[in-house]
Scaffold this motif. Structure first.
Motif, short mmCIF file in Angstrom:
data_model
loop_
_atom_site.label_atom_id
_atom_site.label_comp_id
_atom_site.label_asym_id
_atom_site.label_seq_id
_atom_site.Cartn_x
_atom_site.Cartn_y
_atom_site.Cartn_z
N VAL A 72 -59.14 19.80 102.42
CA VAL A 72 -59.69 20.76 103.38
C VAL A 72 -58.65 21.78 103.81
CG1 VAL A 72 -61.50 19.24 104.26
CG2 VAL A 72 -59.21 19.12 105.25
N ARG A 73 -57.38 21.41 103.73
CA ARG A 73 -56.33 22.34 104.16
C ARG A 73 -56.30 23.58 103.28
NH1 ARG A 73 -50.63 19.67 104.32
NH2 ARG A 73 -51.78 18.36 105.81
N SER A 74 -56.52 23.39 101.98
CA SER A 74 -56.47 24.52 101.06
C SER A 74 -57.67 25.45 101.23
CB SER A 74 -56.42 24.02 99.62
OG SER A 74 -57.57 23.26 99.31
N LEU A 75 -58.76 24.94 101.84
CA LEU A 75 -59.96 25.75 102.02
C LEU A 75 -60.05 26.36 103.41
CD1 LEU A 75 -62.55 23.35 100.33
CD2 LEU A 75 -61.56 25.42 99.35
N ASP A 76 -59.13 26.00 104.29
CA ASP A 76 -59.21 26.44 105.67
C ASP A 76 -58.93 27.93 105.84
OD1 ASP A 76 -59.69 25.98 108.37
OD2 ASP A 76 -57.57 25.69 108.81
N VAL A 77 -58.58 28.61 104.75
CA VAL A 77 -58.34 30.06 104.83
C VAL A 77 -59.66 30.84 104.83
CG1 VAL A 77 -56.10 29.91 103.73
CG2 VAL A 77 -58.13 30.17 102.30
N MET A 78 -60.77 30.16 104.50
CA MET A 78 -62.08 30.82 104.48
C MET A 78 -62.53 31.10 105.91
SD MET A 78 -63.92 28.36 101.67
CE MET A 78 -65.53 29.05 102.10
N PRO A 79 -63.15 32.26 106.18
CA PRO A 79 -63.68 32.54 107.52
C PRO A 79 -64.77 31.54 107.90
CG PRO A 79 -63.59 34.54 106.18
CD PRO A 79 -63.33 33.39 105.25
N GLY A 80 -64.65 30.97 109.08
CA GLY A 80 -65.66 30.02 109.54
C GLY A 80 -65.74 28.76 108.72
N PHE A 81 -64.63 28.38 108.09
CA PHE A 81 -64.67 27.24 107.18
C PHE A 81 -65.08 25.96 107.89
CE2 PHE A 81 -62.18 23.47 105.99
CZ PHE A 81 -62.81 23.16 104.80
N ARG A 82 -64.60 25.75 109.09
CA ARG A 82 -64.79 24.45 109.72
C ARG A 82 -66.26 24.17 110.02
NH1 ARG A 82 -59.33 22.69 112.66
NH2 ARG A 82 -57.90 23.91 111.39
N TRP A 83 -66.98 25.15 110.57
CA TRP A 83 -68.40 24.89 110.81
C TRP A 83 -69.19 24.85 109.51
CZ3 TRP A 83 -72.41 27.97 109.33
CH2 TRP A 83 -72.15 29.32 109.06
N ARG A 84 -68.72 25.59 108.52
CA ARG A 84 -69.38 25.52 107.21
C ARG A 84 -69.17 24.14 106.57
NH1 ARG A 84 -68.09 31.36 104.27
NH2 ARG A 84 -68.86 32.69 105.96
N TYR A 85 -68.01 23.57 106.80
CA TYR A 85 -67.74 22.24 106.25
C TYR A 85 -68.70 21.22 106.86
CZ TYR A 85 -65.21 18.06 104.82
OH TYR A 85 -64.88 16.85 104.28
N VAL A 86 -68.90 21.30 108.17
CA VAL A 86 -69.84 20.38 108.83
C VAL A 86 -71.25 20.58 108.30
CG1 VAL A 86 -70.84 19.72 111.05
CG2 VAL A 86 -68.40 20.22 110.90
N GLY A 87 -71.66 21.85 108.14
CA GLY A 87 -72.99 22.13 107.61
C GLY A 87 -73.18 21.61 106.20
N SER A 88 -72.16 21.79 105.36
CA SER A 88 -72.26 21.28 103.98
C SER A 88 -72.26 19.76 103.96
CB SER A 88 -71.11 21.82 103.14
OG SER A 88 -69.87 21.28 103.56
#
Length: 265
Positions: free
Chosen positions: A99-115
């Motif tokens: 997840v650390r490598s993907l955290d550069v995406m805008p709004g990644f954290r809420w998108r991760y929960v949604g996915s």
């Protein structure tokens, strides 16, 4: 979020643990269902199947698939497998810092929960379909019983089971995200499903006897209480059954989102 879901799905179908647990689950369901024998059905041994009694030879019956699965507590088994697989699958994201490598995406954290919500729903649906197919296959050679599909009733029954699985799996994911340990998520999952209701009832009958009524009401509204109803023949879920789960689902998703928001990846 959909791109992240597709990436998670790509990883899931190549995950050996997913296929391994699905295979074990299918074998267990098959072994449970195939033990149904003609003599026991005629004598009314099974709580979900009516006794054939003095029915002549060659006369059988068709049972709804949810009654067959409920007879052998498959909903509880499905919930356990979905919870363990979800904790292990998402645990790899935090254990190996994916997840650390993907955290550069805008709004990644809420998108991760949604996915994660979408992936857990898909996992639960796959296990549900697999259990239904295996039950049908196991009863094919049975001379007195076959499996039928009740359409709308099965869809409501399945929806309730999927939502219950989602509630507990998201709670387990919150623990995994907070601790980076899949094992702790699995432990928390089983504590919430099996230990929490009994602990609350013990408190209600002991130290907190003055609040016995409200505590009993909370326990009866827990998702695990509805899980037990899914194993009973004749239980037909209605819209209010699903609505009762929405506050618990909101709490689980909100807790997971809160952990993700404040977590250092």
């Amino acid at each position: 979020m959909l791109n992240l879901f597709r990436a998670q799905w790509y990883r899931l179908v190549r995950n050996r643990a997913f296929w391994g647990l699905l295979a074990v689950f299918g074998v267990l369901v098959f072994l449970f269902v195939i033990q149904v024998d003609e003599q026991s059905v005629r004598e009314g041994v099974y709580r979900n199947f009516p006794a054939l009694g003095g029915a002549p030879e060659g006369v059988g019956m068709t049972m709804d698939v949810e009654a067959v699965l409920g007879q052998f507590w498959v909903p509880q088994l499905l919930l356990a497998f979905v919870g363990m697989l979800s904790a292990a699958f998402f645990g790899d994201d935090f254990r190996y810092a994916g997840v650390r490598s993907l955290d550069v995406m805008p709004g990644f954290r809420w998108r991760y929960v949604g996915s994660a919500v979408l992936i857990i729903v898909v996992i639960a649906l796959i296990f549900l379909v697999a259990a239904s197919l295996v039950a049908w296959l196991a009863l094919l050679p049975n001379p007195v019983m076959s499996v039928g599909l009740s359409g709308g009733r099965f869809l409501r029954w399945g929806l309730l089971l999927v939502v219950i699985s989602l509630v507990y799996a998201m709670a387990a994911l919150a623990v995994v995200a907070a601790t980076n340990r899949a094992g702790l998520g699995i432990i928390a999952f089983f504590l919430l499903v099996g230990v929490l209701p009994d602990a609350l009832l013990q408190l209600a009958s002991g130290w907190l006897s003055a609040f016995q009524g409200p505590i009993a009401a909370v326990v009866s509204a827990l998702p695990s209480a509805q899980l037990g109803q899914l194993s009973a023949e004749g239980f037909t879920p209605v819209a209010t059954d699903v609505l009762m789960l929405l506050p618990w689902l909101a709490v689980a998703v909100a807790g997971c989102s809160l952990v993700m928001r404040h977590k250092r990846l």
